[in-house]
Write a protein that holds these residues in place. Structure first.
Motif, PDB file in Angstrom:
ATOM      1  N   ARG A 181      44.188   2.540 -39.778  1.00 11.65           N
ATOM      2  CA  ARG A 181      44.351   1.419 -38.867  1.00 11.65           C
ATOM      3  C   ARG A 181      43.989   0.099 -39.536  1.00 11.65           C
ATOM      4  O   ARG A 181      44.652  -0.923 -39.319  1.00 11.65           O
ATOM      5  N   THR A 188      49.654   8.403 -36.918  1.00 13.85           N
ATOM      6  CA  THR A 188      49.126   8.565 -35.577  1.00 13.85           C
ATOM      7  C   THR A 188      47.829   9.362 -35.615  1.00 13.85           C
ATOM      8  O   THR A 188      47.549  10.107 -36.564  1.00 13.85           O
ATOM      9  N   GLN A 190      47.181  11.792 -33.771  1.00 12.59           N
ATOM     10  CA  GLN A 190      47.522  13.202 -33.633  1.00 12.59           C
ATOM     11  C   GLN A 190      47.780  13.839 -34.998  1.00 12.59           C
ATOM     12  O   GLN A 190      47.398  14.991 -35.230  1.00 12.59           O
ATOM     13  N   THR A 257      55.455  -3.323 -23.535  1.00 12.02           N
ATOM     14  CA  THR A 257      54.779  -2.314 -24.346  1.00 12.02           C
ATOM     15  C   THR A 257      53.265  -2.284 -24.156  1.00 12.02           C
ATOM     16  O   THR A 257      52.593  -1.489 -24.803  1.00 12.02           O
ATOM     17  N   LEU A 260      51.010   1.150 -23.726  1.00 10.80           N
ATOM     18  CA  LEU A 260      51.824   2.328 -24.018  1.00 10.80           C
ATOM     19  C   LEU A 260      51.607   2.781 -25.450  1.00 10.80           C
ATOM     20  O   LEU A 260      51.201   2.000 -26.306  1.00 10.80           O
ATOM     21  N   LYS A 261      51.877   4.046 -25.700  1.00  7.82           N
ATOM     22  CA  LYS A 261      51.754   4.585 -27.041  1.00  7.82           C
ATOM     23  C   LYS A 261      52.856   4.016 -27.913  1.00  7.82           C
ATOM     24  O   LYS A 261      54.042   4.139 -27.577  1.00  7.82           O
ATOM     25  N   SER A 263      54.234   4.823 -30.838  1.00  5.18           N
ATOM     26  CA  SER A 263      55.240   5.725 -31.394  1.00  5.18           C
ATOM     27  C   SER A 263      56.187   6.243 -30.320  1.00  5.18           C
ATOM     28  O   SER A 263      57.393   6.390 -30.554  1.00  5.18           O
ATOM     29  N   GLY A 264      55.672   6.498 -29.118  1.00  6.82           N
ATOM     30  CA  GLY A 264      56.539   6.966 -28.036  1.00  6.82           C
ATOM     31  C   GLY A 264      57.521   5.909 -27.590  1.00  6.82           C
ATOM     32  O   GLY A 264      58.706   6.196 -27.346  1.00  6.82           O
ATOM     33  N   VAL A 292      55.604  12.957 -28.937  1.00  4.55           N
ATOM     34  CA  VAL A 292      55.370  12.753 -27.507  1.00  4.55           C
ATOM     35  C   VAL A 292      56.222  13.768 -26.753  1.00  4.55           C
ATOM     36  O   VAL A 292      57.000  14.525 -27.346  1.00  4.55           O
ATOM     37  N   THR A 296      58.355  11.494 -21.524  1.00  2.62           N
ATOM     38  CA  THR A 296      57.912  10.175 -21.968  1.00  2.62           C
ATOM     39  C   THR A 296      59.068   9.378 -22.552  1.00  2.62           C
ATOM     40  O   THR A 296      59.243   8.181 -22.254  1.00  2.62           O
ATOM     41  N   HIS A 300      60.474   5.939 -20.724  1.00  3.39           N
ATOM     42  CA  HIS A 300      60.488   4.677 -21.465  1.00  3.39           C
ATOM     43  C   HIS A 300      61.910   4.164 -21.662  1.00  3.39           C
ATOM     44  O   HIS A 300      62.162   2.953 -21.601  1.00  3.39           O
TER      45      HIS A 300
END
Length: 312
Positions: A181, A188, A190, A257, A260-261, A263-264, A292, A296, A300
């Protein structure tokens, strides 16, 4: 002879020193530091040199290979910074094979060395955590600089007593994600948590602790940053990728946005662009690439269409 004459301090190359010599050009005061000798009045550089504090290299006469006579440099990836030595197995320092009796003796010495390697439990946890950081960084294919930064972050977490009540593996994985980051790497949470040897939620909680307690200079992640990566994984044409970038930038400008996630939402922009450009791509493929769920992507995508139609 007095003691102060024996232990007379010499010149420290790391501290700037001022000489009494005059500048040959303007007669001003001359100052000497670790890089150069220059005049403070006119800025004339009288002498320039650089002291190399690194290891010394030389070329042997027997072969043309470079050798280092001062050993390996310090590394933050080891609990002892790479200063300790390890006992070998079947050969001595000259490369000769040891006898069976000597190998047994060396094995006993190696066992005793491993037992006395750590002086405290904190040092043992540090060695375990740094090894976990190296493993995850190697699995993700990160460079040495990113790996070293993650190791330093893990050291900082241990110095701030953030390991108390938390597993070493979760803090190690959180250190990897925190460095991603801070450097703007599109990984991500995850992805990092899947490689950790603990539950994903424990990695999430550990990262929140690091970000709060250490004040990490994390960069905001935007959906448009994930669009090129997803487009490359799904092998979509350039027209679809550019259309998805335009949708993501317009959605960010409208504030869609928020919360919201990334990448999704980027996957939803890519799916909506495929529909507009008549390129065949299923929601399942996009959801798997963005990590995701399929609902989702569908939700979106519908919100993107509604918002942009209302805006237009």
């Amino acid at each position: 002879m007095a003691t102060r004459d024996i232990y007379t301090s010499g010149f420290d190359e790391d501290v700037p020193a001022t000489t009494n010599n005059a500048c040959p050009d303007c007669g001003g005061c001359v100052r000497t530091n670790t890089l150069e000798t220059l005049c403070e009045e006119c800025g004339l550089v009288i002498d320039e040199y650089r002291i190399d504090h690194g290891p010394e290299w030389r070329i042997t006469e027997r072969d043309e290979e470079s050798q280092r006579r001062t050993g390996a440099p310090l590394t933050p990836t080891r609990h002892d910074r790479g200063l300790s030595s390890e006992i070998g197995y079947k050969r001595d320092a000259s490369g000769r094979t040891l006898s069976g009796k000597k190998q047994q003796q060396v094995a006993r010495m190696r066992r005793e060395q491993s037992r006395g390697r750590f002086q405290s439990k904190a040092e043992r946890n540090l060695a375990l955590g740094l090894g976990e950081v190296r493993r995850i960084a190697g699995a993700l294919g990160f460079s040495d600089s990113i790996r070293d930064q993650a190791c330093r972050l893990f050291r900082s977490a241990q110095n701030e007593d953030l390991l108390r009540g938390r597993s070493v593996e979760s803090i190690a994985a959180a250190s990897i994600y925190g460095v991603c980051r801070c450097n703007g790497l599109l990984r991500t949470l995850q992805e990092v948590a899947d490689l950790a040897r603990v539950e994903n939620q424990r990695v999430v909680n550990a990262y929140k602790t690091l970000n709060t307690e250490l004040g990490l200079p994390t960069r905001p992640v935007r959906p448009r940053d994930f669009v090129p990566r997803l487009a490359s994984e799904l092998a979509v044409p350039d027209s679809v990728r550019q259309k998805a970038l335009d949708l993501a930038e317009a959605s960010e400008a409208l504030g869609v946005t928020t919360g919201l996630k990334p990448s999704g939402f980027a996957g939803a922009c890519l799916y909506r662009a495929c529909l507009d450009e008549a390129f065949r791509l299923t929601q399942v493929e996009v959801a798997q690439a963005a990590e995701v769920s399929v609902p989702t992507i569908r939700a979106h995508s519908n919100s993107i269409q509604e918002v942009h139609q209302r805006h237009l």
